[in-house]
Write an enzyme that holds these catalytic residues in place. Structure first.
Site, PDB file in Angstrom:
ATOM      1  N   LYS A  50     -71.385 -43.697 -37.784  1.00 25.10           N
ATOM      2  CA  LYS A  50     -70.111 -44.158 -38.294  1.00 25.10           C
ATOM      3  C   LYS A  50     -69.963 -45.670 -38.127  1.00 25.10           C
ATOM      4  O   LYS A  50     -69.007 -46.266 -38.607  1.00 25.10           O
ATOM      5  CB  LYS A  50     -68.958 -43.493 -37.517  1.00 25.10           C
ATOM      6  CG  LYS A  50     -68.976 -41.988 -37.521  1.00 25.10           C
ATOM      7  CD  LYS A  50     -67.867 -41.482 -36.554  1.00 25.10           C
ATOM      8  CE  LYS A  50     -68.092 -40.040 -36.221  1.00 25.10           C
ATOM      9  NZ  LYS A  50     -67.236 -39.613 -35.091  1.00 25.10           N
ATOM     10  N   GLY A  51     -70.904 -46.285 -37.434  1.00 25.49           N
ATOM     11  CA  GLY A  51     -70.773 -47.701 -37.079  1.00 25.49           C
ATOM     12  C   GLY A  51     -70.700 -48.655 -38.254  1.00 25.49           C
ATOM     13  O   GLY A  51     -70.247 -49.787 -38.130  1.00 25.49           O
ATOM     14  N   ASP A 110     -80.137 -51.687 -32.293  1.00 29.75           N
ATOM     15  CA  ASP A 110     -80.409 -51.895 -30.862  1.00 29.75           C
ATOM     16  C   ASP A 110     -81.906 -51.662 -30.609  1.00 29.75           C
ATOM     17  O   ASP A 110     -82.712 -52.566 -30.778  1.00 29.75           O
ATOM     18  CB  ASP A 110     -79.514 -50.939 -30.071  1.00 29.75           C
ATOM     19  CG  ASP A 110     -79.597 -51.138 -28.572  1.00 29.75           C
ATOM     20  OD1 ASP A 110     -79.847 -52.273 -28.144  1.00 29.75           O
ATOM     21  OD2 ASP A 110     -79.400 -50.169 -27.829  1.00 29.75           O
ATOM     22  N   LYS A 138     -79.916 -56.825 -32.361  1.00 28.92           N
ATOM     23  CA  LYS A 138     -80.280 -57.179 -30.982  1.00 28.92           C
ATOM     24  C   LYS A 138     -81.805 -57.183 -30.899  1.00 28.92           C
ATOM     25  O   LYS A 138     -82.415 -56.237 -30.399  1.00 28.92           O
ATOM     26  CB  LYS A 138     -79.717 -56.141 -30.006  1.00 28.92           C
ATOM     27  CG  LYS A 138     -78.207 -55.940 -30.052  1.00 28.92           C
ATOM     28  CD  LYS A 138     -77.818 -54.925 -28.981  1.00 28.92           C
ATOM     29  CE  LYS A 138     -76.374 -54.532 -29.029  1.00 28.92           C
ATOM     30  NZ  LYS A 138     -76.075 -53.477 -28.029  1.00 28.92           N
ATOM     31  N   VAL A 160     -71.439 -53.936 -27.294  1.00 26.13           N
ATOM     32  CA  VAL A 160     -70.241 -54.497 -27.918  1.00 26.13           C
ATOM     33  C   VAL A 160     -69.471 -53.415 -28.683  1.00 26.13           C
ATOM     34  O   VAL A 160     -70.035 -52.394 -29.077  1.00 26.13           O
ATOM     35  CB  VAL A 160     -70.594 -55.668 -28.861  1.00 26.13           C
ATOM     36  CG1 VAL A 160     -71.089 -56.859 -28.055  1.00 26.13           C
ATOM     37  CG2 VAL A 160     -71.641 -55.254 -29.899  1.00 26.13           C
ATOM     38  N   ASP A 166     -68.225 -48.403 -31.654  1.00 23.79           N
ATOM     39  CA  ASP A 166     -67.401 -47.641 -30.714  1.00 23.79           C
ATOM     40  C   ASP A 166     -67.943 -47.664 -29.299  1.00 23.79           C
ATOM     41  O   ASP A 166     -69.102 -47.998 -29.048  1.00 23.79           O
ATOM     42  CB  ASP A 166     -67.361 -46.170 -31.144  1.00 23.79           C
ATOM     43  CG  ASP A 166     -68.690 -45.464 -30.872  1.00 23.79           C
ATOM     44  OD1 ASP A 166     -69.725 -45.959 -31.354  1.00 23.79           O
ATOM     45  OD2 ASP A 166     -68.690 -44.454 -30.149  1.00 23.79           O
ATOM     46  N   ARG A 172     -63.233 -48.505 -32.709  1.00 27.93           N
ATOM     47  CA  ARG A 172     -63.805 -48.871 -34.003  1.00 27.93           C
ATOM     48  C   ARG A 172     -62.813 -49.677 -34.840  1.00 27.93           C
ATOM     49  O   ARG A 172     -63.194 -50.414 -35.743  1.00 27.93           O
ATOM     50  CB  ARG A 172     -64.189 -47.606 -34.795  1.00 27.93           C
ATOM     51  CG  ARG A 172     -65.299 -46.787 -34.177  1.00 27.93           C
ATOM     52  CD  ARG A 172     -65.780 -45.734 -35.164  1.00 27.93           C
ATOM     53  NE  ARG A 172     -66.513 -44.647 -34.522  1.00 27.93           N
ATOM     54  CZ  ARG A 172     -67.814 -44.668 -34.240  1.00 27.93           C
ATOM     55  NH1 ARG A 172     -68.529 -45.726 -34.529  1.00 27.93           N
ATOM     56  NH2 ARG A 172     -68.398 -43.638 -33.663  1.00 27.93           N
TER      57      ARG A 172
END
Ligand code: IMP
Ligand code: MG
Length: 184
Positions: A50-51, A110, A138, A160, A166, A172
């Site tokens: 969902k990011g 990530d 990252k 973050v 989230d 969010r």
């Protein structure tokens, strides 16, 4: 109706790392770059739930092309499991990526395992091209070979939240990106 106190970060020690203005500027620039790189094409933006939600919503409006939007959902990786088999591509209805230029749209990369697994899965569909666009990368945390063509911001390996990202499904809806500071 009363709002849950958890909806706001105001009462908690918090540091804004990327303001809404900086996000807006970067998203506009990425949209321009993608518009130019994909001119006369009709790319599929494949959002990673969902990011991606806030980023994708803004980015698609910064791209001046006849694009399409689809989604993929990926459970966080579990050690030793083949993540490619845990992906839900296109949600309830199947999507056609064959012979289409596909852009995977992520909130944060990530370890890179999620995007790696999605890329492997998408390649089976034989797209004409496949690139990755992420709001935050990252690079020092990458654990797999990954080529991220478009990135909004580069961060170290700090966790973050905000603008779609989230912490246990909360925050969010913050309009900026930041990190929670240890309260003790
Ligand atoms: P990966 O390690 O690149 O596979 O990322 C896995 C997932 O971890 C991402 O899609 C995010 O959902 C989550 N994640 C990684 N870093 C952060 C962060 O800093 N904030 C929020 N979620 C994160
Ligand atoms: Mg998460």
């Amino acid at each position: 109706m009363s709002m849950s106190e958890d909806k706001t970060i105001a009462a908690k020690p918090f540091e804004i790392l990327i303001s809404r203005e900086r996000i807006a500027e970067r998203v506009a620039a990425l949209g321009k770059q993608i518009t130019s790189d994909y001119s006369s094409q009709s790319p599929v933006l494949l959002g990673v739930l969902k990011g991606c939600i806030a980023f994708l919503a803004d980015l698609m409006r910064a791209i001046d092309l006849p694009l399409e939007v689809e989604f993929v959902s990926a459970a966080s990786y579990r050690r030793g499991k083949q993540q490619e088999d845990n992906l839900l591509l296109g949600g309830p209805s199947p999507i056609l990526l064959k012979n289409r230029p596909v852009l995977i749209v992520e909130g944060v990369v990530d370890s890179g395992r999620t995007v790696r697994a999605i890329s492997n899965r998408v390649m089976r569909e034989e797209p004409t091209s496949l690139e990755v666009v992420t709001l935050i990368d990252k690079p020092t945390s990458h654990r797999v070979e990954l080529d991220v063509k478009y990135r909004g911001f580069t961060l170290g390996n700090e966790f973050v939240i905000g603008y779609g990202l989230d912490n246990t499904q909360k925050y969010r809806n913050l309009p900026y990106v930041g990190r929670m500071l240890d309260s003790q």
